[in-house]
Design an enzyme around this catalytic site. Structure first.
Site, PDB file in Angstrom:
ATOM      1  N   ASP A   1       9.646  -9.127   0.545  1.00 46.31           N
ATOM      2  CA  ASP A   1       8.783 -10.313   0.673  1.00 46.31           C
ATOM      3  C   ASP A   1       8.081 -10.682  -0.640  1.00 46.31           C
ATOM      4  OD1 ASP A   1       9.479  -9.663   3.256  1.00 46.31           O
ATOM      5  OD2 ASP A   1       7.460  -9.058   3.856  1.00 46.31           O
TER       6      ASP A   1
ATOM      7  N   ARG B   1      24.508   9.086  -8.967  1.00 42.80           N
ATOM      8  CA  ARG B   1      24.803   8.550  -7.630  1.00 42.80           C
ATOM      9  C   ARG B   1      25.955   7.560  -7.601  1.00 42.80           C
ATOM     10  NH1 ARG B   1      18.589   8.140  -5.484  1.00 42.80           N
ATOM     11  NH2 ARG B   1      18.460  10.381  -5.189  1.00 42.80           N
TER      12      ARG B   1
ATOM     13  N   HIS C   1      20.696   2.160  -0.983  1.00 42.20           N
ATOM     14  CA  HIS C   1      19.535   3.054  -1.069  1.00 42.20           C
ATOM     15  C   HIS C   1      18.402   2.510  -1.921  1.00 42.20           C
ATOM     16  CE1 HIS C   1      17.320   6.761  -1.001  1.00 42.20           C
ATOM     17  NE2 HIS C   1      17.438   6.954  -2.293  1.00 42.20           N
TER      18      HIS C   1
ATOM     19  N   PHE D   1      18.859  17.830  -9.522  1.00 41.79           N
ATOM     20  CA  PHE D   1      19.173  16.514  -8.971  1.00 41.79           C
ATOM     21  C   PHE D   1      20.292  15.911  -9.804  1.00 41.79           C
ATOM     22  CE2 PHE D   1      16.560  13.640  -6.073  1.00 41.79           C
ATOM     23  CZ  PHE D   1      16.306  14.635  -5.157  1.00 41.79           C
TER      24      PHE D   1
ATOM     25  N   LEU E   1      18.976   8.843   5.388  1.00 37.87           N
ATOM     26  CA  LEU E   1      19.264   9.550   4.139  1.00 37.87           C
ATOM     27  C   LEU E   1      19.374  11.063   4.336  1.00 37.87           C
ATOM     28  CD1 LEU E   1      19.402   9.326   1.001  1.00 37.87           C
ATOM     29  CD2 LEU E   1      16.992   9.954   1.031  1.00 37.87           C
TER      30      LEU E   1
ATOM     31  N   SER F   1      12.121   7.524  -9.217  1.00 35.61           N
ATOM     32  CA  SER F   1      11.494   6.345  -8.638  1.00 35.61           C
ATOM     33  C   SER F   1      10.095   6.628  -8.106  1.00 35.61           C
ATOM     34  CB  SER F   1      12.436   5.818  -7.566  1.00 35.61           C
ATOM     35  OG  SER F   1      11.779   4.935  -6.780  1.00 35.61           O
ATOM     36  N   LEU F   2       9.912   7.801  -7.494  1.00 35.02           N
ATOM     37  CA  LEU F   2       8.545   8.172  -7.094  1.00 35.02           C
ATOM     38  C   LEU F   2       7.663   8.201  -8.335  1.00 35.02           C
ATOM     39  CD1 LEU F   2       9.144  11.026  -4.474  1.00 35.02           C
ATOM     40  CD2 LEU F   2       8.338   8.704  -4.039  1.00 35.02           C
TER      41      LEU F   2
ATOM     42  N   GLN G   1      21.866   0.241  -5.845  1.00 35.74           N
ATOM     43  CA  GLN G   1      22.289   1.639  -5.740  1.00 35.74           C
ATOM     44  C   GLN G   1      22.692   2.013  -4.312  1.00 35.74           C
ATOM     45  OE1 GLN G   1      19.488   5.273  -6.310  1.00 35.74           O
ATOM     46  NE2 GLN G   1      20.946   5.315  -7.998  1.00 35.74           N
TER      47      GLN G   1
ATOM     48  N   ARG H   1      19.772   4.192 -11.214  1.00 37.02           N
ATOM     49  CA  ARG H   1      18.568   5.029 -11.214  1.00 37.02           C
ATOM     50  C   ARG H   1      18.923   6.484 -10.947  1.00 37.02           C
ATOM     51  NH1 ARG H   1      14.885   7.146  -7.038  1.00 37.02           N
ATOM     52  NH2 ARG H   1      16.340   6.444  -5.475  1.00 37.02           N
TER      53      ARG H   1
ATOM     54  N   THR I   1      19.018  13.842   1.724  1.00 40.45           N
ATOM     55  CA  THR I   1      18.555  13.886   0.333  1.00 40.45           C
ATOM     56  C   THR I   1      19.550  14.541  -0.621  1.00 40.45           C
ATOM     57  OG1 THR I   1      16.883  14.780  -1.155  1.00 40.45           O
ATOM     58  CG2 THR I   1      17.236  16.009   0.858  1.00 40.45           C
ATOM     59  N   GLU I   2      19.498  14.041  -1.875  1.00 40.40           N
ATOM     60  CA  GLU I   2      20.276  14.650  -2.947  1.00 40.40           C
ATOM     61  C   GLU I   2      19.853  16.113  -3.134  1.00 40.40           C
ATOM     62  OE1 GLU I   2      21.164  11.830  -6.008  1.00 40.40           O
ATOM     63  OE2 GLU I   2      20.415  13.230  -7.501  1.00 40.40           O
TER      64      GLU I   2
ATOM     65  N   HIS J   1      23.474   5.329  -2.056  1.00 39.25           N
ATOM     66  CA  HIS J   1      23.300   6.783  -2.059  1.00 39.25           C
ATOM     67  C   HIS J   1      24.559   7.401  -1.453  1.00 39.25           C
ATOM     68  CE1 HIS J   1      21.688  10.766  -1.429  1.00 39.25           C
ATOM     69  NE2 HIS J   1      20.592  10.421  -2.072  1.00 39.25           N
TER      70      HIS J   1
ATOM     71  N   GLU K   1       9.174  -0.269  -6.661  1.00 36.32           N
ATOM     72  CA  GLU K   1      10.559  -0.716  -6.470  1.00 36.32           C
ATOM     73  C   GLU K   1      10.687  -2.235  -6.524  1.00 36.32           C
ATOM     74  OE1 GLU K   1      12.835   1.532  -3.650  1.00 36.32           O
ATOM     75  OE2 GLU K   1      14.483   0.085  -3.701  1.00 36.32           O
TER      76      GLU K   1
ATOM     77  N   ALA L   1       0.824  -1.207   0.000  1.00 31.05           N
ATOM     78  CA  ALA L   1       0.000   0.000   0.000  1.00 31.05           C
ATOM     79  C   ALA L   1       0.856   1.254   0.000  1.00 31.05           C
ATOM     80  CB  ALA L   1      -0.937  -0.010   1.205  1.00 31.05           C
ATOM     81  N   GLY L   2       2.062   1.147  -0.600  1.00 32.04           N
ATOM     82  CA  GLY L   2       2.866   2.347  -0.846  1.00 32.04           C
ATOM     83  C   GLY L   2       2.305   3.034  -2.078  1.00 32.04           C
TER      84      GLY L   2
ATOM     85  N   ALA M   1       3.075   2.714  -5.260  1.00 33.85           N
ATOM     86  CA  ALA M   1       2.803   1.819  -6.390  1.00 33.85           C
ATOM     87  C   ALA M   1       1.530   1.015  -6.151  1.00 33.85           C
ATOM     88  CB  ALA M   1       3.992   0.882  -6.617  1.00 33.85           C
TER      89      ALA M   1
HETATM   90  C1  LIG Z   1      14.798   7.338   2.562  1.00 34.87           C
HETATM   91  C2  LIG Z   1      14.370   7.268   1.116  1.00 34.87           C
HETATM   92  C3  LIG Z   1      14.206   8.431   0.376  1.00 34.87           C
HETATM   93  C4  LIG Z   1      13.831   8.374  -0.958  1.00 34.87           C
HETATM   94  N1  LIG Z   1      13.681   9.543  -1.661  1.00 34.87           N
HETATM   95  C5  LIG Z   1      13.262   9.498  -2.951  1.00 34.87           C
HETATM   96  C6  LIG Z   1      13.014  10.704  -3.667  1.00 34.87           C
HETATM   97  O1  LIG Z   1      13.148  11.809  -3.159  1.00 34.87           O
HETATM   98  N2  LIG Z   1      12.608  10.601  -4.956  1.00 34.87           N
HETATM   99  C7  LIG Z   1      12.407   9.396  -5.577  1.00 34.87           C
HETATM  100  O2  LIG Z   1      12.019   9.370  -6.740  1.00 34.87           O
HETATM  101  N3  LIG Z   1      12.612   8.239  -4.893  1.00 34.87           N
HETATM  102  C8  LIG Z   1      13.025   8.266  -3.598  1.00 34.87           C
HETATM  103  N4  LIG Z   1      13.234   7.092  -2.920  1.00 34.87           N
HETATM  104  C9  LIG Z   1      12.825   5.827  -3.546  1.00 34.87           C
HETATM  105  C10 LIG Z   1      11.306   5.695  -3.526  1.00 34.87           C
HETATM  106  O3  LIG Z   1      10.791   6.357  -2.404  1.00 34.87           O
HETATM  107  C11 LIG Z   1      10.862   4.229  -3.470  1.00 34.87           C
HETATM  108  O4  LIG Z   1      11.472   3.498  -4.493  1.00 34.87           O
HETATM  109  C12 LIG Z   1       9.342   4.129  -3.648  1.00 34.87           C
HETATM  110  O5  LIG Z   1       8.656   5.029  -2.813  1.00 34.87           O
HETATM  111  C13 LIG Z   1       8.875   2.708  -3.381  1.00 34.87           C
HETATM  112  O6  LIG Z   1       7.481   2.689  -3.448  1.00 34.87           O
HETATM  113  P1  LIG Z   1       6.700   1.322  -3.486  1.00 34.87           P
HETATM  114  O7  LIG Z   1       5.256   1.659  -3.558  1.00 34.87           O
HETATM  115  O8  LIG Z   1       7.278   0.461  -4.534  1.00 34.87           O
HETATM  116  O9  LIG Z   1       7.052   0.629  -2.090  1.00 34.87           O
HETATM  117  P2  LIG Z   1       6.778   1.096  -0.569  1.00 34.87           P
HETATM  118  O10 LIG Z   1       6.356   2.493  -0.459  1.00 34.87           O
HETATM  119  O11 LIG Z   1       7.942   0.646   0.215  1.00 34.87           O
HETATM  120  O12 LIG Z   1       5.537   0.218  -0.152  1.00 34.87           O
HETATM  121  C14 LIG Z   1       5.663  -1.169   0.042  1.00 34.87           C
HETATM  122  C15 LIG Z   1       4.364  -1.692   0.601  1.00 34.87           C
HETATM  123  O13 LIG Z   1       4.419  -3.111   0.598  1.00 34.87           O
HETATM  124  C16 LIG Z   1       3.887  -3.605   1.797  1.00 34.87           C
HETATM  125  N5  LIG Z   1       4.487  -4.926   2.034  1.00 34.87           N
HETATM  126  C17 LIG Z   1       5.798  -5.274   2.025  1.00 34.87           C
HETATM  127  N6  LIG Z   1       5.926  -6.580   2.278  1.00 34.87           N
HETATM  128  C18 LIG Z   1       4.677  -7.084   2.441  1.00 34.87           C
HETATM  129  C19 LIG Z   1       4.141  -8.367   2.720  1.00 34.87           C
HETATM  130  N7  LIG Z   1       4.895  -9.438   2.922  1.00 34.87           N
HETATM  131  N8  LIG Z   1       2.797  -8.482   2.821  1.00 34.87           N
HETATM  132  C20 LIG Z   1       1.983  -7.417   2.661  1.00 34.87           C
HETATM  133  N9  LIG Z   1       2.442  -6.173   2.390  1.00 34.87           N
HETATM  134  C21 LIG Z   1       3.763  -6.032   2.283  1.00 34.87           C
HETATM  135  C22 LIG Z   1       4.210  -2.569   2.850  1.00 34.87           C
HETATM  136  O14 LIG Z   1       3.288  -2.640   3.892  1.00 34.87           O
HETATM  137  C23 LIG Z   1       4.058  -1.281   2.031  1.00 34.87           C
HETATM  138  O15 LIG Z   1       2.736  -0.823   2.092  1.00 34.87           O
HETATM  139  C24 LIG Z   1      13.614   7.121  -1.578  1.00 34.87           C
HETATM  140  C25 LIG Z   1      13.760   5.958  -0.838  1.00 34.87           C
HETATM  141  C26 LIG Z   1      14.161   6.021   0.483  1.00 34.87           C
HETATM  142  C27 LIG Z   1      14.380   4.728   1.222  1.00 34.87           C
END
Ligand SMILES: Cc1cc2nc3c(=O)[nH]c(=O)nc-3n(C[C@H](O)[C@H](O)[C@H](O)COP(=O)(O)OP(=O)(O)OC[C@H]3O[C@@H](n4cnc5c(N)ncnc54)[C@H](O)[C@@H]3O)c2cc1C
Length: 560
Positions: A207, A272, A340, A113, A238, A380-381, A226, A375, A240-241, A228, A364, A11-12, A14
C-alpha cells in the site's frame, strides 16, 4: 484533522525503528498501522539477522558477500555503511531485550546462510523476527508517541513540491481521517501477495509503495523479485534457509543431491536465485516428485537427529506437521520455490530520503539499494533496523525546519470520491476475483524464468485487469471492519505495482540475480549495470536509469 511532526506508516521493524529515532530526536511522532504492531510481517522472520561479529569473521567479507550476492547491482557505498552498522545494531537489539540463541561458550550463536562466506546469521531459534519485534516494541513503549492502530494509509498529500501529510481510513469506524505532517516515513513492508505462491502474509500488499508512486516518488529496481527455494508445497509457508544452514540437503526423485550440478562448492548454500532455478530446472526436466499441487523436491533434515531439529528448528517442525502432515524428524519435507522478497521499492539514498521533499522510506518498502538483483538471507532484518533508524533521523531533521504542513477537509473529501463510486454502483467487477487473476498472471508470466513473449502477455493481462478494476463494486455497505473495502484498496495497489514490475522486467534484456531471462541468459554489464527508476504517468510507468555506485569491488562472474 490530526497533526504531527513525523508520521511513520507501518509498525514492523523498519517503522518502529524509524519512530524510535524520530522520538529520540525530540519530535512529535505518530505511527499509522493497519495491523497491531506485533502482527507485522517482520514477526514471521525465522532464520536470523546477519552481522560479522567475533574474531574469525570480518565486516569486509560481509560487504563482499553482499556485493556478490547482489550480482553487482547493489550500491557499494550503501553496502559498506550497512555492513559496518550490523554489529552495533545487533548489540543494541540485545540491549533492548531481544534474547538471541547462544553457543555453548555463551557467545552469540551463528548459523550458515546462503551466499555467505562465513556462518554469520545470528538467530533466536527459528523465531528471530518475533524476538526482535518484541524487544523493539518494549523499548519503543518507554517513549511517548501516538499510535493509530488499524488505520490504513490510502494516499499521501504532496503540494508545493513537498509532503503535507496523508489520508488514512480507520477500519474500526470506517471514517477517513487526514493527518498533517511535514515528514512521512513509508515503512509498509513487502508486497509479495501480488503472487499466488508466496511466503508473505496476507497483509503484504504494498500500500505505501503504491501511495508513494501515486504521489510522484520513483520506484527502483522493481523487476527483481526473490523466490525462496524452500516454500512448503501446498501452503507456500516458508521453510527457513536456516534448515539448510543447519545441514539440511535437497534431493530429487532419483535420490540425487542435485545441487552438486549447479553449485559444486557450496551446494544447498548457494544464494537463493541459484537454488530456486536449480529446483525449477530439476522439476522441468522430469526429476521432481509428482503431486496434486505440482511437482516438487525433498528437503531432508532426518540425518541431523531429533535433538538438533527440535531445538533449532521448532517452527519448521510445527509447520511441517500441521501444514504438510509430515514429521521432518523421520520424513523429507516437500518443497518448491515461492515468492519471498521484493528487492525493489521506493527509491532512497542512505538517509532514507526519496525524490519528494518530506517523504522517506525504509525496510522492505524501500530500495536503497543494498540487495541489488538478489538479497542474501539475513540481510533484510538488518536492513529494517539500520535504515529505519536513518530514515527516522532524517525525517526528524526535516520536520524541524520545514514550513507548516497544510492539509484540509477538502483533501480528505477528495480521497474518498473514487471509493464512493465503488460502493454506489449497482453492479461491477469483484475485487477479490481480480486479485486471484493477478496472482495467477504474475505466477505464470512473470516468475523465476522469464521470456519476452511471456512478459508481453503478462503485461497485457495486468493492464486488462487494471482496466477492469476501474469498474469494481464493493458490495458490503457497512462502516465497521469493511473487509470488502480494504480488499479492494489493496487489490488496486497490487495491480499498480505489478504493472511496474512487468514493465521493468520486459525492458531489462539481460539475466542478473533474480531476474532470469531465458532469451537473454547472460549478465550484460555494458548495457545494464544500472538501476531502473519508474515514475508514474498517465500512460503507465515511465522508465529511466541511474548508475550503480562502485567503491572497491569490480564486477566478476558470480559462481558458488
Ligand atoms: C516468512 C518470512 C520469513 C523471513 N525471514 C527472514 C529472516 O530470517 N531474515 C531476514 O533478514 N529477513 C527475513 N524475511 C524478510 C524480512 O522479514 C522482511 O523484509 C522485513 O521484516 C520487513 O520489515 P518491514 O518493517 O519493512 O515490514 P513489515 O514488518 O511487513 O511491516 C509493515 C507494516 O506496515 C503496515 N502497513 C502496511 N500497509 C499499510 C497501510 N496501508 N496503512 C497503514 N499501515 C500499513 C503493517 O501494519 C505493518 O505494521 C522474511 C520474510 C518472510 C515473509
Amino acid at each position: 484533522m490530526q497533526r504531527h511532526e513525523v508520521v511513520v506508516v507501518g509498525a514492523g521493524l523498519a517503522g518502529q525503528r524509524a519512530a524510535l529515532a524520530a522520538v529520540q530526536a525530540g519530535r512529535d511522532v505518530a505511527i499509522v498501522t493497519k495491523l497491531h504492531p506485533l502482527r507485522s510481517h517482520s514477526g514471521a522472520a525465522q532464520g536470523g539477522i546477519n552481522a560479522a561479529v567475533g574474531k574469525e569473521d570480518s565486516v569486509e567479507t560481509h560487504i563482499y558477500d553482499t556485493v556478490k550476492g547482489s550480482d553487482y547491482l547493489g550500491d557499494q557505498d550503501a553496502i559498506e555503511f550497512f555492513c559496518r552498522e550490523a554489529g552495533p545494531t545487533v548489540v543494541e537489539m540485545e540491549h533492548f531485550g531481544t534474547i538471541f540463541s547462544r553457543a555453548p561458550d555463551g557467545s552469540l550463536a551463528r548459523r550458515a546462510f546462503g551466499g555467505a562466506g562465513f556462518p554469520r546469521t545470528i538467530y533466536a531459534a527459528d523465531r528471530t523476527g518475533l524476538a526482535l519485534l518484541q524487544g523493539l516494541w518494549e523499548r519503543l513503549g518507554t517513549e511517548e508517541f501516538t499510535l493509530y492502530e488499524e488505520w490504513d494509509l490510502t494516499e499521501l498529500v504532496v503540494r508545493d513540491g513537498r509532503v503535507q501529510g496523508l489520508i488514512a481510513f480507520d477500519r474500526k469506524s470506517g471514517a477517513f481521517e487526514g493527518i498533517a505532517a511535514p515528514s512521512v516515513v513509508i515503512a509498509t513492508g513487502p508486497f509479495g501477495r501480488i503472487y499466488g505462491r508466496t511466503t508473505n502474509a496476507h497483509s503484504c500488499t504494498g500500500d505505501g509503495v503504491a501511495a508513494a508512486y501515486d504521489a510522484g516518488a520513483f520506484l527502483k529496481d522493481m523487476e527483481f523479485v526473490q523466490f525462496h527455494p524452500t516454500a512448503l508445497l501446498e501452503s507456500g509457508i516458508l521453510i527457513t534457509e536456516g534448515a539448510r544452514g543447519e545441514g539440511g540437503i535437497l534431493k530429487n526423485a532419483l535420490g540425487e543431491r542435485f545441487m552438486s550440478r549447479y553449485a559444486p562448492h557450496v551446494l544447498e548454500l548457494a544464494s537463493r536465485d541459484v537454488v530456486s532455478r536449480a529446483i525449477v530446472t530439476e522439476v522441468a526436466e522430469g526429476r521432481g516428485f509428482p503431486g496434486p499441487y505440482g511437482a516438487y523436491v525433498h528437503l531432508e533434515l532426518m540425518h541431523l537427529g531429533r535433538e538438533k531439529i527440535e531445538s533449532r528448528l521448532q517452527e519448521i517442525v510445527d509447520f511441517s506437521r500441521h501444514f504438510a502432515g509430515i514429521d521432518p524428524v523421520t520424513q523429507p519435507i516437500p518443497v518448491y520455490p515461492g515468492q519471498h522478497y521484493m528487492m525493489g521499492g521506493v527509491g532512497t539514498n542512505i538517509r532514507g530520503e526519496t525524490n519528494l521533499p518530506g517523504l522517506y522510506a525504509a525496510g522492505e518498502a524501500a530500495c536503497v539499494s543494498i540487495h541489488g538483483a538478489n538479497r542474501l538471507g539475513g540481510n533484510s532484518l538488518l536492513e529494517t533496523l539500520v535504515f529505519g533508524k536513518q530514515a527516522g533521523t532524517a525525517a526528524a531533521e526535516h520536520a524541524q525546519s520545514a514550513p507548516r504542513a497544510e492539509l484540509s477537509a477538502a483533501d480528505v473529501e477528495a480521497a474518498q470520491a473514487p471509493l464512493r463510486a465503488w460502493s454506489s454502483r449497482p453492479s461491477g467487477e469483484d475485487p477479490s476475483a481480480l486479485r486471484t487473476e493477478l496472482q495467477q498472471t504474475m505466477e505464470k508470466y512473470v516468475g523465476i524464468y522469464r521470456t519476452e513473449a511471456d512478459l508481453l502477455e503478462g503485461l497485457q493481462r495486468v493492464r486488462a485487469l487494471r482496466a477492469r478494476f476501474e469498474q469494481i463494486r464493493v458490495v458490503d455497505q457497512s462502516k465497521v471492519y469493511n473487509l470488502n473495502l480494504t480488499d479492494a484498496l489493496e487489490t488496486g495497489h497490487m495491480l499498480e505495482l505489478a504493472e511496474v514490475i512487468v514493465v521493468g522486467a520486459y525492458a531489462r534484456t539481460e539475466s542478473r540475480g533474480a531476474h532470469s531471462r531465458t532469451d537473454y541468459p547472460k549478465r550484460d554489464d555494458e548495457h545494464w549495470m544500472k538501476h531502473t527508476m519508474a515514475k508514474k504517468t498517465a500512460e503507465g510507468p515511465n522508465l529511466s536509469y541511474t548508475p550503480v555506485t562502485y567503491t572497491r569491488w569490480e564486477p566478476k562472474e558470480r559462481v558458488y
